[in-house]
Structures are given as structure tokens and as C-alpha cells.
Design a protein around this motif. Structure first.
Motif, mmCIF file in Angstrom:
data_model
loop_
_atom_site.group_PDB
_atom_site.id
_atom_site.type_symbol
_atom_site.label_atom_id
_atom_site.label_comp_id
_atom_site.label_asym_id
_atom_site.label_seq_id
_atom_site.Cartn_x
_atom_site.Cartn_y
_atom_site.Cartn_z
ATOM 1 N N GLY A 270 -8.125 -6.629 -3.880
ATOM 2 C CA GLY A 270 -8.662 -6.898 -5.221
ATOM 3 C C GLY A 270 -7.652 -6.656 -6.323
ATOM 4 O O GLY A 270 -7.908 -6.989 -7.487
ATOM 5 N N LEU A 271 -6.510 -6.068 -5.994
ATOM 6 C CA LEU A 271 -5.502 -5.788 -7.022
ATOM 7 C C LEU A 271 -4.689 -7.058 -7.262
ATOM 8 O O LEU A 271 -3.856 -7.455 -6.447
ATOM 9 N N TRP B 19 -6.864 1.468 0.147
ATOM 10 C CA TRP B 19 -6.511 0.524 1.225
ATOM 11 C C TRP B 19 -7.551 -0.592 1.318
ATOM 12 O O TRP B 19 -7.228 -1.763 1.439
ATOM 13 N N ARG B 20 -8.824 -0.222 1.233
ATOM 14 C CA ARG B 20 -9.908 -1.215 1.309
ATOM 15 C C ARG B 20 -9.900 -2.141 0.098
ATOM 16 O O ARG B 20 -10.179 -3.326 0.214
ATOM 17 N N ALA B 21 -9.601 -1.551 -1.076
ATOM 18 C CA ALA B 21 -9.712 -2.331 -2.319
ATOM 19 C C ALA B 21 -8.446 -3.110 -2.633
ATOM 20 O O ALA B 21 -8.436 -3.924 -3.560
ATOM 21 N N GLN C 233 -10.015 4.239 0.364
ATOM 22 C CA GLN C 233 -10.657 3.319 -0.585
ATOM 23 C C GLN C 233 -9.607 2.433 -1.265
ATOM 24 O O GLN C 233 -9.868 1.263 -1.533
ATOM 25 N N PHE D 38 0.836 -1.211 0.000
ATOM 26 C CA PHE D 38 0.000 0.000 0.000
ATOM 27 C C PHE D 38 0.872 1.264 0.000
ATOM 28 O O PHE D 38 0.668 2.185 -0.795
ATOM 29 N N TRP E 67 -5.941 0.670 -12.244
ATOM 30 C CA TRP E 67 -6.733 0.292 -11.071
ATOM 31 C C TRP E 67 -6.812 1.449 -10.080
ATOM 32 O O TRP E 67 -7.873 1.787 -9.572
ATOM 33 N N ARG F 255 -8.956 4.205 -11.259
ATOM 34 C CA ARG F 255 -10.363 3.797 -11.181
ATOM 35 C C ARG F 255 -10.902 4.089 -9.771
ATOM 36 O O ARG F 255 -11.956 4.691 -9.601
ATOM 37 N N VAL F 256 -10.118 3.667 -8.783
ATOM 38 C CA VAL F 256 -10.543 3.908 -7.392
ATOM 39 C C VAL F 256 -10.620 5.408 -7.119
ATOM 40 O O VAL F 256 -11.602 5.902 -6.536
ATOM 41 N N ALA G 82 -10.507 2.202 -17.197
ATOM 42 C CA ALA G 82 -10.631 2.835 -15.875
ATOM 43 C C ALA G 82 -12.054 3.270 -15.574
ATOM 44 O O ALA G 82 -12.488 3.244 -14.424
#
Lengths: 510, 173
Positions: free
Chosen positions: B53-54, B48-50, B46, B11, B63, B66-67, B145
Motif C-alpha cells: 500500500g505504500l 510487511w503486510r501493508a 504489519q 522492507f 506512513w 501510522r502503521v 498519521a
């Protein structure tokens, strides 16, 4: 500027230096736990009301004997469970898009969520208001109250008030749909259509998304004066409120103890009518039974039973039962009878006890032995509620045992006021631009206000702000606002000849 | 999420590499320094949360945008829907004054002020496309994106660039 120059300008712009490393990780961990907590609390908040209603009416269902009232309680409990399910189900059915979803996916998810919310609010009458209203109204009408005038006046008033409240809540919800959700729905539809078809967005729906929207803190020039509420102004209401709870609690405890009734002579209050009917075998047995119960001689009571009763009701059960009865209702002060037919057509007597009244139904065999006995509590009518003498009540309410709790309640009142002060946001702000209302969502520019009219209701002094079009907006100055601050702000910011200045006298110093 | 030291390292690396890009997105979608800080925090959160999924680091760039864009559009919508303390203006003169104040807060370079002035007048989708274009994304990357088809990206970006250029030309000197 060509594309490359534009890109270069963009990519080489100087930027700040936000925190990284440990500080950032701590912030992320903190935000994650905050998110978890807020999700948990959202669920708790939504379910708490349903649980409270369910528990209260669940208790009523098991304690109230009137069948219609029980039906009402049952409907209310079922309604509360249904509301909880509907709320949670609607939210689970509309999950938010993942953070790394595409813009289109995210817009779709949000649109779905807003449409579901709209649908819920539109149909609020069917799944929220009616189940509870029907349940509670049936419950109230089903409660046994012997005073017929009171029964009808109270129930009709309650029903009308409930219906009025439901209509009000329904209208508020429909208002929220048309004023808040529908514009968002159109905005999302417009953005989604544009993303899916490549057509330009409908400017009328997305105009508010342009950052012409200005945060109230954005620039010093337009920073409005906001009005904090003084602690003492809240404490003026908060402390008496909490101390009031202490007072009524103590009144309840004192009266509920029934101690004042124990002072009354028990034996002397027997109605002479009963003694005069010595010949009546039922009265004789009933009187004998009451005397034995008051002395606690349950073995002697056992001897009054016939053979069948003795088998069904052996000595231990007899003693247990009457002990429980005495614990619940206290000593029997008075026996009234015969009062007609009771349980299964047996002869009924009314027992006036220290803590309530009982109907005792009695059946005797040919030898004057008790062949059947049945006790039923008599619900009190409002006119029958016992009122203790004031000279007895006052010293007991303010006894040292009760007064010792007063400082704790006083401190709780202060704490409550302090919490209120910390969480209260005033709706009015005044700046060089104009008057900020509704927590800053509505700004009326000084130039737009063509006329100002006062509006007084009791001690609440407000102003109607009237635009050229005739549109009226109420600017509320509640009794909680520091009027001196408001006055200073109006004097500082309003244009010299503004009509609002004529009404400064409304603002008392407090 | 229950993070491991490896997650935290990943991160921090991602944020460190893309910090300037995220900050530029924040500037395009917020209108004062306080909101910018809030949006920056929200985007990082966000990400950090997602992060689980990467899947492949090769796509990290797209990616991340996109976030960021998603969070920014949602942020603007929440702010403008009245959930926060904001005021809407319909007074043209006042609007211009405020917009120039906002842009001036971002930069003292006159060209940057004009660029931000123009960006602030685009709708959120146009702003997303322009931001990605200025970040040197290809049509295919923009499509990936945003979820908009590549053909539509071309049409919409062309229109947004034309609008941007018109707004920059009309900017008061």
C-alpha cells in the motif's frame, strides 16, 4: 525541560539492537503463513460444528421414516446452515482496518466490529439457540418409540435439559456482552469521540488502557508461582478414557456381528401356532415363502407369483431383491402371524430375522398365488434390544483380534494426556502480591482478603476468599492441581497471620 | 502476501532506516521487555503486510508511524481487554512501585525514567500525539498519521504536553 530538550532526550535515548536481514525476513514469512493458517483454522473451527450437526441430521432425514422426526431433522439441518451463514456473513461484514489506516479509521473499524459482535451475542437466542433447539426437540418427539412411559419420560427430560442448557448459554452470552464487549465499546467510543472532536477522553472508560496493567511475567518480585499439572494426573483420566472407547467399540463390534444369534436353532423356534393354521391359505403361502427364502431358492419363489407379479417382478429382480434382503436382515428365524392388516390392508406377518424384524404384507389371488408383497423393517423398542449371553460375550470381546488393538489405544491415551498437559494452563497463581485467578486477569491482594472459608464438594476442595465489602470469590483447587506445590506457595508468600494459613490442611499431599 | 526480492529489499531498507523510531514507539506503548519485543515484532509484521500500500517513498515516514501507532494502540487494547495474561491494579502505592519499575527497566537515566513514567500515565491517543511530537512531527504530519484534524491535533497536543509536564514535575525525586 523545554520542548527541544525533551525531543533531544527522547531521540537520543539508547536503544537495543534487534535482528535485521535474513533472520527478519524468515520471521516475517513465518508470521505470514501463521496468519493464513490461523484464519483458515478459524473458519474451519466455526464451520466444523455446523457441518457435523448438518451431516448427522441429514443422515437422519434420509433414514428415519417418521415424518415428524424428519421435519425436526430438516429444521436442524436448515438451522445449522443458517448459523454457518450468519457467522461468516457477520465476520465478512466487519473487516478489520488496513494496517496503514489512520488511528481514527482503525478505531471506527474496531468499534463497528465490536458493535456487530455485541449485536450477534444479544440476539443469540434467535439465530443460534432456537433453530437448533426447535429442530432437535421436534426430532426427538417425532421418533417412534413403542414404550409410552419411556417415550414421555425421556422426551420430557430431554426437552427440559435442552431448554435449561439454552437458557444457560443465553445468559453466558449476555454476561459476555455486559462484562467484556460493552466496556470495550465504551472505550472505543470515548477514544473515537476524542479523536473526532478534540475533547479529552473519558477517563472512566480508558483507565484500563494505561500501562499500570502489569504482565504476570513483568517483574520477578510479583511473578506468581503457577501450577503445572502432573502428566500422571492427566493420564489417570486420559488413558482409561481412550481405553474405554476401545472397550465399547469392541463390545459394539461383537454384539453387532450377531454371531451369538447364529448359534440359536432356527427351525425349532417356529411358533406352533402357525403350523396349526395349515388351513389358512395365507399362512401356508407365507410359510412356504419363508422356507424358500431361507434356502435361497428364489426361482421357486418366482413360481409362487401370479402372472401380473411375474411381469412386474421378473426372475433377476426377484433374485436381486431377496439377496439384498437376506444380506441386510440375515436368515428368517421365526414367522409370527397373522398380525393384522399391513400395507394397503393386505394380510401382515412379522418376520423375526437374525438382524432385525420385518413386517411382510401379502396379497393372494383366488388361486393362492402371490398378487402383492411388501416388506417393511420394524423399529426395535428398547425392551426388545437383543442381549447376548455373558459367557459368550466376554471371551469374544477379549479375543486376540480385539486385544491386538489395545496397545494402540493405550498409547493414544498417553498421547492425549501428553497433549492435554502441554495445553493446560492452570487458573491459579500465587505471588508475594496475592492470589492470581482467572488466568491472571484477577488479582486479589493478600491485604484485601479478610476472611477465608472452605468449600468442599466431593473431592473438590476450594476456598471462598471474602473481601471486607463481603464480596466472595471462589478459589478453585481442583483434583488436578499439585496440592503440595500450592501448599508450599501459600506458606512462602502469604503473610504470617493471614487467614488462608488456617486452611492449609485442606491441601492433601498427592 | 507473495513477496519478491524487491519487496524484501524495500522492507529491510525501511526497517533499517526507521528502526530506532519503531523501537521508541514500542517503548512508549509497552511495559516490559517481553511485551516490547512482541510489539516490535507485531509492528514489523504489519509494516510487511501493508507494504504493497505504500505508493510513494516520500510519504514513507508518516506512513510508517501510522502503521506503528495503530498497531501499538491495538496491542495495548488487546492486552488490557483480558485476552492476554495481565493483571490490573487499583492499589495506588503498588501502582507507583510498578510504574517506576517499568520505567527503570527502560533506562537508568533519571530524566528518561521520569519521562517514561509520565508517558505511561497518558491515554493511548495522548501517547500517540506525544510520541509523534517528540519525533519532531509537525501538526500537519501528526494529523496525517492519526487521521485527527490539524485543529484538534493542536488542542489535544497542547493538553497532552501540559499533562506530561505536570506529571514529570510531580515525579518523586
Amino acid at each position: 525541560m523545554n520542548d527541544d530538550e525533551l525531543k533531544k532526550l527522547w531521540q537520543q535515548q539508547p536503544l537495543g539492537d534487534p535482528p535485521l536481514g535474513a533472520q527478519l525476513m524468515t520471521a516475517m514469512q513465518k508470521q505470514t503463513s501463521q496468519l493464513r493458517r490461523s484464519l483458515l483454522w478459524r473458519d474451519v473451527r466455526e464451520l466444523a460444528a455446523c457441518v457435523i450437526v448438518g451431516v448427522i441430521f441429514g443422515i437422519y432425514y434420509f433414514t428415519v421414516h417418521a415424518p415428524v422426526a424428519r421435519l425436526g431433522a430438516l429444521i436442524t439441518v436448515a438451522g445449522a446452515i443458517f448459523i454457518a451463514w450468519k457467522t461468516l456473513h457477520a465476520r465478512r461484514a466487519t473487516p478489520t482496518a488496513k494496517p496503514d489506516a489512520t488511528v481514527v479509521e482503525s478505531l471506527r473499524a474496531e468499534l463497528h466490529s465490536v458493535r456487530t459482535q455485541s449485536q450477534l451475542l444479544r440476539s443469540v437466542a434467535w439465530w443460534y439457540l432456537l433453530p437448533l433447539a426447535i429442530g432437535v426437540i421436534i426430532f426427538v418427539w417425532g421418533m417412534p418409540i413403542t414404550n409410552l412411559v419411556f417415550y414421555f419420560v425421556f422426551n420430557i427430560s430431554f426437552t427440559l435439559f435442552s431448554l435449561w442448557l439454552d437458557v444457560k448459554i443465553y445468559r453466558l452470552n449476555q454476561c459476555a456482552v455486559s462484562e467484556q464487549l460493552l466496556p470495550i465499546e465504551r472505550q472505543l467510543e470515548s477514544l473515537l469521540r476524542s479523536a473526532e472532536t478534540g475533547e479529552p477522553v473519558d477517563e472512566t472508560h480508558v483507565a484500563s488502557l494505561r500501562p499500570i496493567v502489569l504482565s504476570m511475567e513483568a517483574a520477578d518480585k510479583v511473578k506468581p508461582v503457577e501450577f503445572k499439572v502432573d502428566f500422571w494426573q492427566l493420564a489417570l483420566y486420559g488413558v482409561p478414557g481412550i481405553v474405554g472407547i476401545w472397550f465399547f467399540l469392541m463390545v459394539g463390534l461383537t454384539v453387532g456381528s450377531g454371531g451369538w444369534k447364529t448359534k440359536e436353532p432356527a427351525v425349532e423356534t417356529f411358533p406352533p401356532a402357525v403350523r396349526a393354521e395349515e388351513t389358512n391359505r395365507y399362512s401356508v403361502v407365507a410359510q412356504k415363502l419363508v422356507d424358500l427364502l431361507n434356502t435361497g431358492d428364489y426361482a421357486a419363489v418366482q413360481k409362487l407369483y401370479d402372472a401380473n407379479m411375474t411381469t412386474v417382478f421378473p426372475p433377476k429382480e426377484t433374485a436381486d431383491f431377496y439377496t439384498r434382503l437376506a444380506r441386510g436382515f440375515g436368515k428368517i428365524d421365526n414367522i409370527e402371524g397373522l398380525t393384522g392388516k399391513g400395507f394397503r390392508g393386505w394380510t401382515a406377518f412379522r418376520l423375526h430375522c437374525q438382524r432385525g424384524e420385518l413386517t411382510m404384507s401379502l396379497a393372494l389371488d383366488a388361486d393362492d398365488k402371490i398378487a402383492g408383497i411388501y416388506f417393511k423393517p420394524v423399529p426395535l423398542t428398547y425392551s426388545e434390544w437383543p442381549v447376548p449371553p455373558i459367557e459368550w460375550l466376554v471371551p469374544r470381546i477379549f479375543s486376540w483380534r480385539h486385544l491386538v488393538w489395545l496397545p494402540a489405544f493405550f498409547l493414544a491415551g498417553l498421547l492425549y494426556s501428553w497433549l492435554l498437559q502441554k495445553t493446560t494452563e492452570r487458573a491459579v497463581g500465587i505471588s508475594a502480591l496475592g492470589i492470581h485467578l482467572h488466568k491472571g486477569q484477577n488479582l486479589i491482594l493478600w491485604d484485601e482478603i479478610k476472611e477465608v472459608r472452605p468449600f468442599k464438594l466431593l473431592n473438590i476442595r476450594s476456598l471462598w476468599l471474602i473481601r471486607e465489602s463481603g464480596e466472595k470469590t471462589l478459589m478453585r483447587w481442583t483434583g488436578l492441581e499439585r496440592h503440595s506445590d500450592l501448599k508450599t506457595a501459600v506458606e512462602s508468600f502469604a503473610p504470617a497471620d493471614h487467614p488462608i494459613r488456617k486452611h492449609l490442611s485442606l491441601l492433601r499431599r498427592n | 502476501m507473495n513477496s519478491t526480492p524487491a519487496d524484501e529489499r524495500k522492507f529491510l531498507e525501511l526497517v533499517d532506516e526507521n528502526r530506532n523510531r519503531i523501537l521508541r514507539v514500542c517503548r512508549a506503548y509497552s511495559w516490559n521487555s517481553a511485551d516490547r519485543d512482541d510489539l516490535y515484532q507485531e509492528i514489523l509484521f504489519q509494516i510487511w503486510r501493508a507494504l504493497p500500500g505504500l505508493k510513494e517513498d516520500a510519504y514513507a515516514n508518516t506512513w510508517l508511524y501510522r502503521v506503528a501507532i495503530n498497531t501499538a494502540i491495538s496491542f495495548v487494547r488487546k492486552r488490557s481487554s483480558g485476552s492476554d495474561r495481565v493483571v490490573q491494579f487499583e492499589n495506588a502505592e503498588l501502582t507507583r512501585t510498578i510504574e517506576s519499575q517499568q520505567a527503570a527497566e527502560v533506562s537508568t537515566d533519571e530524566r528518561m525514567v521520569n519521562l517514561y513514567n509520565a508517558i505511561y500515565q497518558l491515554d493511548p491517543l495522548e501517547r500517540a500525539l506525544i510520541t509523534l511530537f517528540l519525533e519532531d512531527f509537525t501538526y500537519a504530519q501528526i494529523a496525517e498519521a492519526t487521521g485527527i484534524s490539524a485543529n484538534h491535533v493542536g488542542v489535544m497536543l497542547h493538553r497532552a504536553k501540559k499533562k506530561l509536564s505536570g506529571l514529570m514535575k510531580d515525579a518523586p525525586k
